[in-house]
Write a protein that holds these residues in place. Structure first.
Motif, PDB file in Angstrom:
ATOM      1  N   ASP A   1      20.136  -2.786 -11.534  1.00  0.00           N
ATOM      2  CA  ASP A   1      20.716  -1.146 -11.976  1.00  0.00           C
ATOM      3  C   ASP A   1      18.767  -1.280 -11.749  1.00  0.00           C
ATOM      4  O   ASP A   1      18.654  -1.429 -12.988  1.00  0.00           O
ATOM      5  N   GLY A   2      18.334   0.153 -11.978  1.00  0.00           N
ATOM      6  CA  GLY A   2      17.617   0.539 -12.328  1.00  0.00           C
ATOM      7  C   GLY A   2      16.362   0.594 -11.433  1.00  0.00           C
ATOM      8  O   GLY A   2      14.902   0.497 -11.407  1.00  0.00           O
ATOM      9  N   ASP A   3      16.039  -0.011 -10.137  1.00  0.00           N
ATOM     10  CA  ASP A   3      15.163  -0.947  -9.262  1.00  0.00           C
ATOM     11  C   ASP A   3      14.560   0.376  -9.148  1.00  0.00           C
ATOM     12  O   ASP A   3      14.979   1.435  -8.540  1.00  0.00           O
ATOM     13  N   PRO A   4      13.307   0.870  -9.264  1.00  0.00           N
ATOM     14  CA  PRO A   4      12.576   2.024  -8.453  1.00  0.00           C
ATOM     15  C   PRO A   4      12.082   2.058  -6.999  1.00  0.00           C
ATOM     16  O   PRO A   4      12.173   3.086  -7.355  1.00  0.00           O
ATOM     17  N   SER A   5      12.230   1.134  -6.918  1.00  0.00           N
ATOM     18  CA  SER A   5      12.953   1.317  -4.945  1.00  0.00           C
ATOM     19  C   SER A   5      14.506   2.155  -4.463  1.00  0.00           C
ATOM     20  O   SER A   5      14.035   2.792  -2.849  1.00  0.00           O
ATOM     21  N   PHE A   6      14.970   2.405  -5.426  1.00  0.00           N
ATOM     22  CA  PHE A   6      16.347   3.459  -5.186  1.00  0.00           C
ATOM     23  C   PHE A   6      15.633   4.835  -5.404  1.00  0.00           C
ATOM     24  O   PHE A   6      15.841   4.806  -6.673  1.00  0.00           O
ATOM     25  N   GLU A   7      15.577   5.442  -4.203  1.00  0.00           N
ATOM     26  CA  GLU A   7      15.767   6.709  -4.603  1.00  0.00           C
ATOM     27  C   GLU A   7      17.009   7.321  -5.079  1.00  0.00           C
ATOM     28  O   GLU A   7      16.815   8.506  -5.659  1.00  0.00           O
ATOM     29  N   HIS A   8      17.891   7.399  -4.616  1.00  0.00           N
ATOM     30  CA  HIS A   8      19.135   7.582  -5.314  1.00  0.00           C
ATOM     31  C   HIS A   8      19.924   7.233  -6.135  1.00  0.00           C
ATOM     32  O   HIS A   8      20.556   5.688  -6.195  1.00  0.00           O
ATOM     33  N   ASP A   9      19.188   8.095  -6.970  1.00  0.00           N
ATOM     34  CA  ASP A   9      19.836   7.872  -8.478  1.00  0.00           C
ATOM     35  C   ASP A   9      20.717   8.648  -9.342  1.00  0.00           C
ATOM     36  O   ASP A   9      20.218   9.408 -11.096  1.00  0.00           O
ATOM     37  N   SER A  10      21.093   9.679  -9.143  1.00  0.00           N
ATOM     38  CA  SER A  10      21.445  11.195  -9.278  1.00  0.00           C
ATOM     39  C   SER A  10      22.604  10.534 -10.332  1.00  0.00           C
ATOM     40  O   SER A  10      22.250  11.204 -12.114  1.00  0.00           O
ATOM     41  N   GLU A  11      23.410   9.750 -10.364  1.00  0.00           N
ATOM     42  CA  GLU A  11      23.789   9.312 -11.205  1.00  0.00           C
ATOM     43  C   GLU A  11      23.814   8.582 -12.269  1.00  0.00           C
ATOM     44  O   GLU A  11      24.760   7.631 -13.384  1.00  0.00           O
ATOM     45  N   GLY A  12      22.727   7.966 -11.986  1.00  0.00           N
ATOM     46  CA  GLY A  12      21.910   6.969 -13.736  1.00  0.00           C
ATOM     47  C   GLY A  12      21.803   5.974 -12.208  1.00  0.00           C
ATOM     48  O   GLY A  12      21.731   5.581 -11.283  1.00  0.00           O
ATOM     49  N   PRO A  13      21.002   4.824 -13.031  1.00  0.00           N
ATOM     50  CA  PRO A  13      20.447   3.722 -12.551  1.00  0.00           C
ATOM     51  C   PRO A  13      21.849   2.333 -12.025  1.00  0.00           C
ATOM     52  O   PRO A  13      20.922   1.678 -10.691  1.00  0.00           O
ATOM     53  N   ASP A  14      22.763   3.102 -12.419  1.00  0.00           N
ATOM     54  CA  ASP A  14      23.852   1.463 -11.659  1.00  0.00           C
ATOM     55  C   ASP A  14      24.047   2.791 -10.249  1.00  0.00           C
ATOM     56  O   ASP A  14      24.967   2.147  -9.576  1.00  0.00           O
ATOM     57  N   ASP A  15      23.270   3.805 -10.179  1.00  0.00           N
ATOM     58  CA  ASP A  15      24.463   4.241  -8.710  1.00  0.00           C
ATOM     59  C   ASP A  15      24.088   4.038  -7.637  1.00  0.00           C
ATOM     60  O   ASP A  15      25.247   3.353  -6.107  1.00  0.00           O
ATOM     61  N   MET A  16      23.019   3.327  -7.271  1.00  0.00           N
ATOM     62  CA  MET A  16      22.613   3.081  -5.810  1.00  0.00           C
ATOM     63  C   MET A  16      22.632   1.346  -6.375  1.00  0.00           C
ATOM     64  O   MET A  16      23.662   1.342  -5.021  1.00  0.00           O
ATOM     65  N   PRO A  17      22.776   1.219  -6.956  1.00  0.00           N
ATOM     66  CA  PRO A  17      23.510  -0.051  -6.924  1.00  0.00           C
ATOM     67  C   PRO A  17      24.959  -0.624  -6.191  1.00  0.00           C
ATOM     68  O   PRO A  17      25.309  -1.455  -6.235  1.00  0.00           O
ATOM     69  N   ALA A  18      26.130   0.275  -7.228  1.00  0.00           N
ATOM     70  CA  ALA A  18      27.036   0.344  -6.941  1.00  0.00           C
ATOM     71  C   ALA A  18      27.679   0.356  -5.555  1.00  0.00           C
ATOM     72  O   ALA A  18      28.281   0.186  -4.992  1.00  0.00           O
ATOM     73  N   HIS A  19      26.677   1.271  -4.478  1.00  0.00           N
ATOM     74  CA  HIS A  19      26.891   1.907  -3.689  1.00  0.00           C
ATOM     75  C   HIS A  19      26.953  -0.029  -2.019  1.00  0.00           C
ATOM     76  O   HIS A  19      27.752  -0.539  -1.503  1.00  0.00           O
ATOM     77  N   ILE A  20      25.515  -0.381  -2.725  1.00  0.00           N
ATOM     78  CA  ILE A  20      25.172  -1.729  -2.028  1.00  0.00           C
ATOM     79  C   ILE A  20      26.543  -2.633  -2.252  1.00  0.00           C
ATOM     80  O   ILE A  20      26.116  -3.422  -1.283  1.00  0.00           O
ATOM     81  N   ARG A  21      26.833  -3.281  -3.999  1.00  0.00           N
ATOM     82  CA  ARG A  21      27.862  -3.895  -3.681  1.00  0.00           C
ATOM     83  C   ARG A  21      29.625  -3.568  -3.409  1.00  0.00           C
ATOM     84  O   ARG A  21      29.517  -4.037  -2.706  1.00  0.00           O
TER      85      ARG A  21
END
Lengths: 143, 143, 143
Positions: free
Chosen positions: C72-92
């Motif tokens: 969560d909150g990895d700075p390499s993720f650009e997609h964080d419009s819904e928060g730090p868990d946004d892109m990790p959720a898609h990857i999981r």
């Protein structure tokens, strides 16, 4: 009765290509009203994913994530006969989908609001990719 | 009508075991000409993959990749009641396939040229693994 | 004939929620004796897994593994419009299952002794999640 058709995509190299529209059109042609739609990609270096279809940064981040997880040219890979992206392509395929089944309701794949179906090309160069669509279920009696 | 049979494999411990031939034989016995073939493995520490079937270095690299991703004996794993390979086996299973569906065409699973179906044993010791094969579709009227 | 119903789950945020019982009840209501049960989750930030259902440490370790793999909150993720868990959720979600098919035998999903079906919520906040259950196969003639 099973409805079947073959879809062919010419990719422009590594990246995600949305095919939701083509799949929905195949389902319409099947005349199945309620059932299941199955996709199968006949390759081991390209795969299928269901992904958020609104914001392209999702798929950009996903690409970067995959590149970090299985880096091209990683010296620990023995299998590189087709280049530095050869083994990473197989790993990405195995971690995602070769086969995907979706519910068909009211003549359409019943996807969530933000769900799109994508072909994920893992090789860096353009490839021709074949996908088989199968649709089974209750057909329209009037068709 | 659904055709069903159960396949049992005795693994020799961690590694990939091709079962394409056994699956094709089950499809032949089903008398389904066109349809879908579904595989399900009844375990949480062994899984199914569709993998490049020509060069064994692919599966060697894949094994190494998985070993790096979820290392045996990683002290961050709390669940190790069956040994250092216990939790890594569950993770490998969850990241690959418990369930796989393939199109059947002309009495065979219509796999791509380089696609093979493999059982991936994730435990280091030999295990007996059970897979259920289901085949549905249009049957040969002459059968 | 295809049997279908919709299941809705209110999650309490990130974590795994067993739904084996609800799925078995849907299969019983379908009156299918032998066939296939298909689950589809209509979201890109929650997914399905088949996981060891006895020891809760398996799912705790799995959660930790996913948190390390896609922090969560990895700075390499650009997609964080819904928060730090946004892109990790898609990857999981992409690394696990949106669609799962299981064999039905004797009116039940024929799961292995240690296999449970779980909804994996990847967002940290509570969400309402929709799953479509489809059952196809040979029905009980007396039903």
């Amino acid at each position: 009765m099973i409805y079947r058709e073959s879809l062919t995509f010419e990719t422009r190299g590594r990246g995600t290509y949305e095919l939701t529209r083509q799949v929905q059109q195949a389902v319409e042609r099947s005349t199945v009203v309620r059932g299941l739609c199955h996709l199968f990609i006949h390759h081991t270096s390209a795969s299928l994913i269901v992904c958020e279809n609104a914001d392209p940064t999702v798929r950009r981040d996903l690409e970067q994530f995959a590149a970090n997880l299985a880096p091209d040219g990683d010296p620990s890979f023995e299998h590189d006969s087709e280049g530095p992206d050869d083994m990473p392509a197989h790993i990405r395929s195995i971690l995602t989908l070769t086969s995907l089944t979706m519910p068909v309701e009211s003549r359409r794949c019943d996807l969530g609001t933000w769900q799109g179906v994508f072909l994920w090309e893992h090789r860096t160069t353009p490839h021709r990719r074949r996908i088989t669509v199968s649709v089974v279920g209750d057909e329209d009696e009037k068709a």
